[in-house]
Scaffold this active site. Sequence first.
Site, PDB file in Angstrom:
ATOM      1  N   ARG A 154      29.733  31.649  26.687  1.00  0.00           N
ATOM      2  CA  ARG A 154      30.102  32.974  26.193  1.00  0.00           C
ATOM      3  C   ARG A 154      30.845  33.767  27.259  1.00  0.00           C
ATOM      4  O   ARG A 154      30.851  33.416  28.435  1.00  0.00           O
ATOM      5  CB  ARG A 154      28.829  33.767  25.877  1.00  0.00           C
ATOM      6  CG  ARG A 154      28.140  33.346  24.610  1.00  0.00           C
ATOM      7  CD  ARG A 154      26.780  34.002  24.571  1.00  0.00           C
ATOM      8  NE  ARG A 154      26.152  33.853  23.277  1.00  0.00           N
ATOM      9  CZ  ARG A 154      24.858  34.044  23.064  1.00  0.00           C
ATOM     10  NH1 ARG A 154      24.058  34.367  24.068  1.00  0.00           N
ATOM     11  NH2 ARG A 154      24.354  33.917  21.862  1.00  0.00           N
TER      12      ARG A 154
ATOM     13  N   GLU B 166      31.661  51.578  34.988  1.00  0.00           N
ATOM     14  CA  GLU B 166      31.406  52.573  33.919  1.00  0.00           C
ATOM     15  C   GLU B 166      32.682  53.339  33.572  1.00  0.00           C
ATOM     16  O   GLU B 166      32.893  53.734  32.448  1.00  0.00           O
ATOM     17  CB  GLU B 166      30.421  53.626  34.444  1.00  0.00           C
ATOM     18  CG  GLU B 166      28.980  53.270  34.416  1.00  0.00           C
ATOM     19  CD  GLU B 166      28.157  54.382  35.071  1.00  0.00           C
ATOM     20  OE1 GLU B 166      28.587  54.949  36.094  1.00  0.00           O
ATOM     21  OE2 GLU B 166      27.089  54.685  34.541  1.00  0.00           O
TER      22      GLU B 166
ATOM     23  N   GLY C  98      29.411  66.375  44.788  1.00  0.00           N
ATOM     24  CA  GLY C  98      29.215  67.734  44.290  1.00  0.00           C
ATOM     25  C   GLY C  98      28.299  68.521  45.220  1.00  0.00           C
ATOM     26  O   GLY C  98      28.566  69.684  45.562  1.00  0.00           O
TER      27      GLY C  98
ATOM     28  N   ASP D 261      27.526  55.186  45.015  1.00  0.00           N
ATOM     29  CA  ASP D 261      28.945  55.007  44.675  1.00  0.00           C
ATOM     30  C   ASP D 261      29.839  54.766  45.903  1.00  0.00           C
ATOM     31  O   ASP D 261      30.982  54.343  45.760  1.00  0.00           O
ATOM     32  CB  ASP D 261      29.471  56.236  43.931  1.00  0.00           C
ATOM     33  CG  ASP D 261      28.786  56.434  42.592  1.00  0.00           C
ATOM     34  OD1 ASP D 261      28.372  55.424  41.998  1.00  0.00           O
ATOM     35  OD2 ASP D 261      28.656  57.590  42.149  1.00  0.00           O
TER      36      ASP D 261
HETATM   37  O1  F6P Z   1      26.485  59.224  41.394  1.00  0.00           O
HETATM   38  C1  F6P Z   1      25.575  58.207  41.262  1.00  0.00           C
HETATM   39  C2  F6P Z   1      25.507  57.716  39.828  1.00  0.00           C
HETATM   40  O2  F6P Z   1      24.480  56.757  39.794  1.00  0.00           O
HETATM   41  C3  F6P Z   1      26.792  57.146  39.263  1.00  0.00           C
HETATM   42  O3  F6P Z   1      27.133  55.872  39.699  1.00  0.00           O
HETATM   43  C4  F6P Z   1      26.491  57.215  37.790  1.00  0.00           C
HETATM   44  O4  F6P Z   1      27.683  57.216  37.060  1.00  0.00           O
HETATM   45  C5  F6P Z   1      25.747  58.511  37.671  1.00  0.00           C
HETATM   46  O5  F6P Z   1      25.165  58.735  38.943  1.00  0.00           O
HETATM   47  C6  F6P Z   1      24.680  58.545  36.634  1.00  0.00           C
HETATM   48  O6  F6P Z   1      24.181  59.830  36.580  1.00  0.00           O
HETATM   49  P1  F6P Z   1      22.816  60.273  35.896  1.00  0.00           P
HETATM   50  O7  F6P Z   1      21.700  59.755  36.750  1.00  0.00           O
HETATM   51  O8  F6P Z   1      22.876  61.759  35.891  1.00  0.00           O
HETATM   52  O9  F6P Z   1      22.792  59.659  34.539  1.00  0.00           O
END
Ligand code: F6P
Length: 358
Positions: free
Chosen positions: A172, A232, A114, A137
Amino acid sequence: MLRIGMLTSGGDCQALNAAMRGVYKSIMNNATEPVEFYGFLNGYQGLMYGRFKLLTDRDFTGLMTKGGTFLGTSRTPFKEIREPDKDGNDKVALMKQTYYKLMLDCLVMLGGNGSTKTANLLSEEGLNVVTLPKTIDNDLYGTDMTFGFQSAVDIATRAIDEIHTTASSHNRVFIVEVMGHKVGWLPLNAGMAGGADIILLPEIPYDIKKVADAIEQRAKTGHQFTIIAVAEGAISKEDAALSKKEYKKKLAKSKYPSVSYEIAAEIQKLTGREVRVTVPGHTQRGGAPCAYDRVFASRLGAEAGKLILKKQYGFMVGYKNREMVKVPLKEVAGKLKVIDPKSEIIKEAKMLGICFGD
Ligand code: F6P
């Protein structure tokens, strides 16, 4: 006089400080004219509202081992960049105003997807911009690697390693949820390094029955525990078939805090086995950068310094096929580097017996 502005934007990561140190040192050691460095506080917000500090050598000592960013950071969503701020001001105009008021020669931006879109917009608006690829990422287009990624892989791997011993004692199923909403480089690498049996990624929608089968198959061969690395943004085949709007609606109504808990409940139902979920969360972005990231971020910083001294602007410094490269911002902005489900690494992981639920 050379006047350079610098800011860090978006979610933080390890080695941001090392990268800024690299930019500063390479410029200070090689410039042939006096230099002034302006550090904008808390991302683009600092540029908008003229919040900055003049940086000196003292700001850049002892940084190599420090995680986070000494300038602070914030998220300024690109989709809101053209919307007026709470006082009705045009955000882009505000940023340009600060840039011209300080008579900057260029702006160095360390950020992810972004933030790089905003950097490209500022470049199109006539500002001299150089960016560095930051994110755990590793999803920035135009570079094989981003700094922060290797440090995060190490942390997520350690989380999986530590789950291994307790998982085997209790027979588990353990889910470790690894960061990565849209792209799965981090869960893929941490999953492989941690010896996960199943890895679920945003790029490869899963069939929960295949996941349950893989757990049962392991049990038949004497392995009573299973480790699953879940991104996630892991998504089931059914959910992947929904429109974006329908999927968002479903998530909003979900009783689970994240996809891992939904997967856990389904596995429990299908196999009758006990499932536990571990979410390392923001620990993955925290702490000291690993040695690789320190070197990589320093190199990127030096390359950014090189571009600035040559007055070459409008580029992201990246790393392609083992070489440092400069990539035009317009080629990077708005694109994601996703995992190709047919790529070598996925094929190799499958050969090792890892199940992706497809
Ligand atoms: O873009 C980096 C990141 O750590 C992602 O892997 C994660 O989904 C997101 O940021 C989490 O964002 P925030 O810190 O705004 O919760």
